[in-house]
Design a protein around this motif. Structure first.
Motif, PDB file in Angstrom:
ATOM      1  N   UNK A  48       0.836  -1.202   0.000  1.00 17.72           N
ATOM      2  CA  UNK A  48       0.000   0.000   0.000  1.00 17.72           C
ATOM      3  C   UNK A  48       0.873   1.255   0.000  1.00 17.72           C
ATOM      4  N   UNK A  49       1.850   1.306   0.911  1.00 20.45           N
ATOM      5  CA  UNK A  49       2.713   2.489   1.023  1.00 20.45           C
ATOM      6  C   UNK A  49       3.502   2.699  -0.261  1.00 20.45           C
ATOM      7  N   UNK A  60      -8.350   5.231  -6.006  1.00 20.95           N
ATOM      8  CA  UNK A  60      -9.511   4.397  -5.707  1.00 20.95           C
ATOM      9  C   UNK A  60      -9.162   2.915  -5.785  1.00 20.95           C
ATOM     10  N   UNK A  61      -8.324   2.537  -6.737  1.00 18.73           N
ATOM     11  CA  UNK A  61      -7.935   1.131  -6.888  1.00 18.73           C
ATOM     12  C   UNK A  61      -7.108   0.688  -5.690  1.00 18.73           C
ATOM     13  N   UNK A  65      -8.239  -2.267  -3.285  1.00 20.00           N
ATOM     14  CA  UNK A  65      -7.392  -3.461  -3.341  1.00 20.00           C
ATOM     15  C   UNK A  65      -6.835  -3.838  -1.980  1.00 20.00           C
ATOM     16  N   UNK A  66      -6.575  -2.848  -1.113  1.00 17.82           N
ATOM     17  CA  UNK A  66      -5.970  -3.161   0.187  1.00 17.82           C
ATOM     18  C   UNK A  66      -6.853  -4.107   1.011  1.00 17.82           C
ATOM     19  N   UNK A 329     -12.093   9.382  -1.455  1.00 12.90           N
ATOM     20  CA  UNK A 329     -12.983   8.803  -0.440  1.00 12.90           C
ATOM     21  C   UNK A 329     -12.757   7.295  -0.322  1.00 12.90           C
ATOM     22  N   UNK A 330     -12.658   6.613  -1.461  1.00 12.25           N
ATOM     23  CA  UNK A 330     -12.419   5.171  -1.448  1.00 12.25           C
ATOM     24  C   UNK A 330     -11.032   4.869  -0.870  1.00 12.25           C
ATOM     25  N   UNK A 331     -10.041   5.687  -1.214  1.00 12.14           N
ATOM     26  CA  UNK A 331      -8.702   5.515  -0.666  1.00 12.14           C
ATOM     27  C   UNK A 331      -8.720   5.626   0.854  1.00 12.14           C
ATOM     28  N   UNK A 332      -9.482   6.589   1.361  1.00  9.10           N
ATOM     29  CA  UNK A 332      -9.597   6.769   2.806  1.00  9.10           C
ATOM     30  C   UNK A 332     -10.144   5.507   3.464  1.00  9.10           C
ATOM     31  N   UNK A 333     -11.182   4.934   2.879  1.00  6.61           N
ATOM     32  CA  UNK A 333     -11.741   3.705   3.441  1.00  6.61           C
ATOM     33  C   UNK A 333     -10.735   2.576   3.468  1.00  6.61           C
TER      34      UNK A 333
END
Length: 477
Positions: A48-49, A60-61, A65-66, A329-333
């Motif tokens: 992720x990092x 968003x991906x 994906x995480x 927003x999706x990245x935050x989740x």
């Protein structure tokens, strides 16, 4: 004709490196003291990092994906892996993003910006920055950090919207980045530790000190203990002014644009009035949470969105939708999901042990504290949620104070406060993540800006607050 373009080298390197780290930890030999699941989660965290730093994949991906990797590789059940997508902060963030879109998609943001600049009677960036900071500080005593971010993101977007059409100018880019990062992310985070009710870890620490160490901290006590941290606000403004070279800059073209824009805007329209009424309702509900009702901040944000798009408000969602930052927003989740998994799997405790164990052999208390704080920042890096950070580090900090011979109250206050000033990575804390996403700043530049600021803030907290607490009768050691 082939219109395809070759991928940038940083993306190719990022993809190779991220998946290489992921597979080496997932399929490689077990690391001593680390459970297999925790090792896999650590590999997903490094993936992720690396993807974030190199921009190897769209935001968003990465965010989707995480938790997907947590399910497939980490054997974590879907509801748990994707749990953050029903998290209070997750819904609060979309409230902030949609309101920012309303400010950009209607004249409301520009109208507020013009009112602020007119009240300041200046087009100097430093004056506007100061005025917004003062307003931010006043609100910061009433709202939780992320709620404050939700309120000021659209206002700041309105101010930067004055430079629309001049975004390509280097000065405009610096001004935009400075205002959004500072007012939306940093000022709320810098004011968070000052008031007991303004930051989730504050309340968690006070509660656990009462239950674990029989130390009770009142609202007034907290304010007094953290009084010297107000000095970080002028330090922040000086740093931002220096880093982005803002001294002497005006909002480009403001001298010509402000009078013309005021004339063009005309009288405020009903959709704008209704949007302000709904925002006022949300603000009142945020302030009164726990006193007159139990509606959480995220649900308040959704309630405000429901109200604002009622038909008689005459705001059209189709016109606002194109301004909403759905990808961030999706990245935050996904980031919150990953932080929760790091904590629950034991990966955070395993990482911290490498820093904690050698400290027992050191004798100087300040050296121990410095090494411990900056070591904790390494383990804290992937925990975007302030609640998850508190849950992971507060019990450990209380026990370490007793083991290392420190006085519990000053040691815990200083350590947890330092972890709140975490800007080494743009994903390390929710408010800074939102501000970074809204600014469009490349990850590497955000890290460069945030790293030095984090070091300065942490040194200030350790040196100044420890001296202050000693004067109050709570020496560190």
């Amino acid at each position: 004709m082939d219109n395809t373009k070759a991928l940038p080298k940083t993306q190719i390197v990022g993809l190779i490196l991220s998946f290489g780290l992921l597979l080496s930890l997932t399929l490689g030999p077990p690391l001593p003291g680390l459970k297999p699941q925790a090792q896999t989660v650590l590999g997903i965290f490094l993936w992720f990092i690396t993807c974030m730093v190199t921009d190897a994949l769209p935001k968003a991906i990465i965010g989707l994906a995480a938790p997907m990797l947590l399910v497939i590789l980490g054997n974590i059940k879907i509801p748990e892996a994707f749990g953050a997508f029903s998290n209070n902060e997750f819904f609060l963030a979309i409230g902030a993003f949609v309101y920012a879109a309303i400010m950009m998609g209607t004249p409301l943001g520009k109208r507020i910006a013009l009112s602020i600049t007119s009240a300041l009677k200046s087009t100097k960036v430093t004056r506007i920055l100061l005025g917004l900071t003062l307003a931010d500080v006043v609100i910061g005593g009433l709202l939780p950090t992320v709620s404050e971010t939700a309120l000021f993101l659209p206002i700041t977007k309105g101010v930067t919207g004055l430079m629309r059409g001049r975004e390509h100018l280097p000065e405009s880019q610096r001004i935009n980045t400075a205002l959004i990062l500072t007012i939306t992310g940093l000022v709320p985070l810098f004011t968070g530790p000052l008031i007991l009710t303004s930051h989730f870890p504050n309340v968690m620490l006070a509660g656990q000190l009462a239950s674990s160490a029989k130390i009770y901290i009142s609202w007034a006590d907290w304010f007094l203990y953290n009084l010297p941290l107000w000095g970080l606000l002028p330090l922040l403004l000086l740093y931002v002014t220096w880093y982005f070279r803002l001294r002497g800059l005006d909002i480009p073209g403001a001298d010509e644009e402000l009078p013309r824009l005021k004339k063009e805007l005309g009288r405020i329209t009903w959709p704008e009035v209704w949007a302000l009424i709904c925002l006022g309702i949300g603000l009142i509900l945020w302030i009164t949470e726990g006193k007159f009702h139990q509606i959480k901040t995220g649900m308040v944000a959704l309630l405000v969105l429901l109200l604002v798009f009622l038909p008689f408000g005459r705001l059209k969602f189709e016109e606002i939708n194109k301004y909403i930052m759905w990808d961030v927003w999706v990245l935050l989740g996904g980031a919150i999901c990953l932080g929760d998994a790091l904590y629950k799997s034991g990966a955070v405790s395993w990482l911290s042990s490498f820093i904690v164990t050698p400290l027992k052999s050191l004798g100087h208390p300040f050296l121990i504290l410095f090494l411990l704080v900056f070591g904790f920042h390494i383990a804290r890096a992937g925990i975007v949620s302030a609640v998850a950070m508190g849950a992971a580090f507060i019990p450990l900090t209380i026990s370490l104070a007793k083991e290392l011979g420190f006085n519990v109250l000053p040691f815990c206050l200083i350590t947890i406060n330092c972890l709140s000033y975490a800007f080494f990575l743009p994903i390390s804390i929710t408010a800074f993540l939102i501000a970074w996403g809204a600014s469009g700043t490349p990850t590497s530049q955000a890290m460069k800006f945030g790293a030095l600021l984090s070091v300065l803030a942490n040194i200030y907290v350790i040196v100044v607050q420890s001296a202050w607490l000693a004067l109050l009768g709570h020496p560190l050691y």
